[in-house]
Design a protein around this motif. Structure first.
Motif, PDB file in Angstrom:
ATOM      1  N   ALA A  79      61.783 -73.220 -36.393  1.00 18.86           N
ATOM      2  CA  ALA A  79      61.017 -74.447 -36.004  1.00 18.86           C
ATOM      3  C   ALA A  79      60.775 -75.534 -37.043  1.00 18.86           C
ATOM      4  CB  ALA A  79      59.772 -73.851 -35.543  1.00 18.86           C
ATOM      5  N   PRO A  80      60.330 -76.363 -36.465  1.00 16.75           N
ATOM      6  CA  PRO A  80      60.431 -77.854 -37.476  1.00 16.75           C
ATOM      7  C   PRO A  80      59.318 -77.691 -38.706  1.00 16.75           C
ATOM      8  CG  PRO A  80      60.304 -78.622 -35.323  1.00 16.75           C
ATOM      9  CD  PRO A  80      59.964 -77.193 -35.389  1.00 16.75           C
ATOM     10  N   ASP A  81      58.244 -76.799 -38.609  1.00 20.33           N
ATOM     11  CA  ASP A  81      57.604 -76.513 -39.503  1.00 20.33           C
ATOM     12  C   ASP A  81      57.577 -75.203 -40.276  1.00 20.33           C
ATOM     13  OD1 ASP A  81      56.107 -79.050 -39.025  1.00 20.33           O
ATOM     14  OD2 ASP A  81      54.987 -78.291 -37.544  1.00 20.33           O
ATOM     15  N   GLY A  82      58.601 -74.573 -40.089  1.00 19.38           N
ATOM     16  CA  GLY A  82      58.749 -73.117 -40.664  1.00 19.38           C
ATOM     17  C   GLY A  82      58.561 -72.180 -39.583  1.00 19.38           C
ATOM     18  N   LEU A  98      58.226 -77.500 -27.984  1.00 17.19           N
ATOM     19  CA  LEU A  98      59.156 -77.755 -29.019  1.00 17.19           C
ATOM     20  C   LEU A  98      60.344 -78.471 -28.095  1.00 17.19           C
ATOM     21  CD1 LEU A  98      59.054 -74.525 -31.106  1.00 17.19           C
ATOM     22  CD2 LEU A  98      58.530 -76.950 -31.864  1.00 17.19           C
ATOM     23  N   GLU A 153      56.785 -69.227 -37.492  1.00 10.54           N
ATOM     24  CA  GLU A 153      55.541 -69.231 -36.944  1.00 10.54           C
ATOM     25  C   GLU A 153      55.558 -67.835 -35.984  1.00 10.54           C
ATOM     26  OE1 GLU A 153      54.398 -72.328 -33.707  1.00 10.54           O
ATOM     27  OE2 GLU A 153      56.246 -73.431 -34.558  1.00 10.54           O
ATOM     28  N   ARG A 160      54.436 -73.238 -26.189  1.00 14.03           N
ATOM     29  CA  ARG A 160      55.029 -73.441 -27.459  1.00 14.03           C
ATOM     30  C   ARG A 160      56.414 -73.940 -27.110  1.00 14.03           C
ATOM     31  NH1 ARG A 160      54.666 -76.631 -31.431  1.00 14.03           N
ATOM     32  NH2 ARG A 160      55.467 -75.417 -33.468  1.00 14.03           N
ATOM     33  N   THR A 215      61.683 -68.559 -35.549  1.00 12.54           N
ATOM     34  CA  THR A 215      62.331 -68.951 -36.793  1.00 12.54           C
ATOM     35  C   THR A 215      63.197 -70.197 -36.738  1.00 12.54           C
ATOM     36  OG1 THR A 215      62.296 -66.923 -37.232  1.00 12.54           O
ATOM     37  CG2 THR A 215      63.815 -67.932 -38.758  1.00 12.54           C
ATOM     38  N   ARG A 234      59.545 -82.109 -27.728  1.00 14.17           N
ATOM     39  CA  ARG A 234      59.823 -83.074 -28.805  1.00 14.17           C
ATOM     40  C   ARG A 234      61.251 -83.008 -29.559  1.00 14.17           C
ATOM     41  NH1 ARG A 234      54.422 -81.531 -32.464  1.00 14.17           N
ATOM     42  NH2 ARG A 234      52.784 -82.725 -31.036  1.00 14.17           N
ATOM     43  N   HIS A 235      62.031 -81.663 -29.560  1.00 10.94           N
ATOM     44  CA  HIS A 235      63.120 -81.583 -30.409  1.00 10.94           C
ATOM     45  C   HIS A 235      64.282 -81.283 -29.782  1.00 10.94           C
ATOM     46  CE1 HIS A 235      60.450 -81.784 -33.853  1.00 10.94           C
ATOM     47  NE2 HIS A 235      59.839 -80.962 -33.267  1.00 10.94           N
TER      48      HIS A 235
END
Length: 581
Positions: free
Chosen positions: A21-24, A40, A26, A36, A19, A43-44
């Protein structure tokens, strides 16, 4: 950015839920979770929020995934729950003291926070299983709410962040292990105890000492490993002692005592770090890499973050925090690598000076030796007296040399001594105190309160009153030290986290390296209250030493701002831990 990680608990193959995560939100199959998270993280670099670092992070480490930061809900819950229980309706008439007001220093407040729950505690009070997504998210939201309601949320956030960083370090140190030379350990034991005996037998030297003890006590069947049998034999021989402890035996003059004390010392080594311990806790590295020249091994203890109420660490296996000097010669860096060993000089007195904003004591602390600083200021006449006086202030010694010297510290450093004196008075009254960042001391146990009620009752016996006063003084000594030891633990956590970050930056900029640590570069392998050990490629050792020093200074600024207190380190670059002593 924060990403909340919840691993399903109903079925082993239930997916994890991410919860934030950049794209909502998952769902990720647990088997793909490390990949995964690694994606993340790269990248972030989010702050990962999960139920329990000690349970989840080792699986990520085994998959080769490391994260920069996290929020450990279990550890943070313990800190917040302790604060929630700090009510002002105790029989003593108050729980908590604002030490800043108590001693008149310009302490930026917050010492007596009352954190009251918005609703009932969640099941994280007794976490025994993985939590579902809704429970993890609800606990995270609740903790944010509690922190936001604090008078000084910044301090508490720092404490929670430092505690969570400590959990990452603990898991990483267990995963990476402390380099160990099994052959060297065997040689050390053989030199001290004699050759390794058959299973169930005593080493030759211990058996010889046991024979001497039996002869001197006229007890031919005595088992010196049995405290009860030994005590009976001592008493039967006319030696009037109540225990078999070293301090009591040292008061006795009898031919049995020297071999007995030597036996106890060697038996402790055999039990705590002997051959059986070596087999259980130190294991060869599977893929040591080419050109090592010897078997490489690792000691992987089980660290317990905040295993002590003050926030200090403990261990639940391996005894890492009690490594005796006799076996440190077996802690050997890998070929081409070195240890950087650093410990903070007189950490607790320096922390006390900073907490109290006592500039006089801070001036004495400039340089590597605070105790000599007290001598140079004319407070006491010798360094030995300075140490006795300072330890007396920290631990509440009122008799002997410490009691005689204590008034000098009170006059010289009223702010610093005022902090511990106020904490002691609060403890004696049954109240609670807090560290600099807000960790709360526990309440006195029920038996303590019962004793105080009994002594206060009409017609209480003199013995009841005496016992209650003794218990009050003992609890006051505990709270006196709690505020200092706990704040020192907070400084050490901040130091540890900063060292870890600087090592990660060095590893990202340099390499590759050979050997078992090649995948992480320089890394922490040991932590003991105010000491760290880093395992590093030899060509980076001086850079690592400088990074460790810089991290100590940064930790001081993070906690105490621009107050002029120094946290100097003793730093050594060595091939074996024994050489750093």
């Amino acid at each position: 950015m924060e990403v909340v990680v919840a691993v399903g608990r109903a079925q082993p193959d239930e997916p994890a839920v991410l919860t934030g995560a950049p794209d909502g939100p998952e769902e990720v199959p647990v088997a793909r979770l490390p990949a995964r998270i690694a994606e993340l993280e790269s990248r972030h670099r989010p702050r990962w929020v999960w139920a329990d670092t000690a349970r989840l992070y080792p699986h990520l480490l085994d998959a080769g995934v490391r994260v920069a930061r996290c929020h450990d809900l279990r550890l943070c819950r313990r800190i917040l729950a302790a604060g929630e229980h700090g009510r002002e309706d105790h029989d003593s008439g108050g729980a908590g003291v604002d030490l800043g007001q108590a001693h008149g220093a310009s302490w930026e407040a917050g010492a007596s926070w009352e954190i009251r729950p918005a609703h009932e505690p969640t099941l994280l009070d007794g976490l025994e299983q993985e939590l579902g997504p809704a429970e993890v998210a609800a606990e995270h939201a609740r903790q944010r709410e509690v922190v936001a309601a604090c008078p000084e949320p910044g301090r508490l956030r720092l404490l929670l962040a430092a505690e969570s960083a400590g959990a990452l370090v603990a898991a990483e140190m267990r995963h990476d292990g402390l380099p160990w030379d099994r052959a060297a350990h065997d040689r050390i034991l053989t030199e001290i105890l004699g050759p390794r005996p058959p299973h169930g037998s005593r080493p030759a030297l211990l058996e010889e000492l046991a024979g001497q003890i039996r002869t001197h006590l006229s007890a031919p069947s005595l088992n010196p490993d049995s405290p009860s049998d030994l005590l009976r034999a001592l008493n039967a021989a006319g030696i009037e002692v109540g225990t078999t402890r070293k301090w009591e035996l040292n008061q006795v003059r009898h031919p049995a005592i020297p071999p007995l004390l030597e036996y106890k010392k060697l038996a402790r080594l055999l039990t705590a770090n002997g051959w059986a311990w070596l087999e259980e806790w130190v294991h060869p590295v599977r893929h040591p890499g080419p050109g090592t020249g010897r078997e490489l091994a690792r000691f992987r203890p089980e660290y317990v973050v905040a295993g002590v109420v003050t926030g200090r660490w403990a261990t639940s296996g391996g005894g890492a925090l009690q490594l005796p000097k006799q076996v440190r010669g077996a802690v050997v860096a890998d070929p081409g690598w070195r240890f950087v060993v650093a410990d903070a000089a007189q950490l607790e007195p320096r922390v006390l000076a900073a907490m109290a904003r006592d500039e006089g004591m801070a001036a004495a602390a400039r340089g590597i030796d605070l105790y000599q600083g007290l001598v140079d200021q004319g407070i006491v006449d010798t360094r030995a007296h300075a140490k006795v006086a300072m330890l007396g202030a920290l631990y509440g010694s009122t008799s002997g040399e410490a009691g005689r010297l204590m008034p000098r510290l009170l006059r010289a450093y009223p702010r610093a001594t005022g902090v511990v004196e106020a904490a002691a008075r609060t403890g004696e009254q049954g109240g609670t105190v807090r560290t600099w960042l807000g960790r709360r001391s526990p309440d006195p146990p029920p038996a303590w309160r019962e004793a105080q009620r009994g002594a206060a009752a009409e017609g209480a016996a003199a013995e009841e009153v005496r016992r209650a006063r003794q218990l009050a003084r003992e609890w006051g000594r505990f709270t006196r030290n709690f505020v200092v030891q706990g704040t020192a633990a907070e400084w050490a956590l901040c130091w540890l986290a900063d060292v870890r970050g600087r090592l990660r930056a060095l590893a990202a900029n340099r390499g590759p390296w050979s050997g078992p640590g090649a995948d992480v570069g320089p890394h922490l392998v040991f932590f003991l209250h105010d000491e760290v050990v880093v395992h590093t490629p030899a060509d980076l050792a001086e850079e690592v030493a400088e990074a460790v020093r810089a991290a100590a200074a940064a930790a001081g600024r993070l906690l105490f701002g621009d107050f002029p207190i120094e946290f100097p380190l003793d730093v050594a670059v060595v091939e074996t831990y024994a050489d750093a002593a």
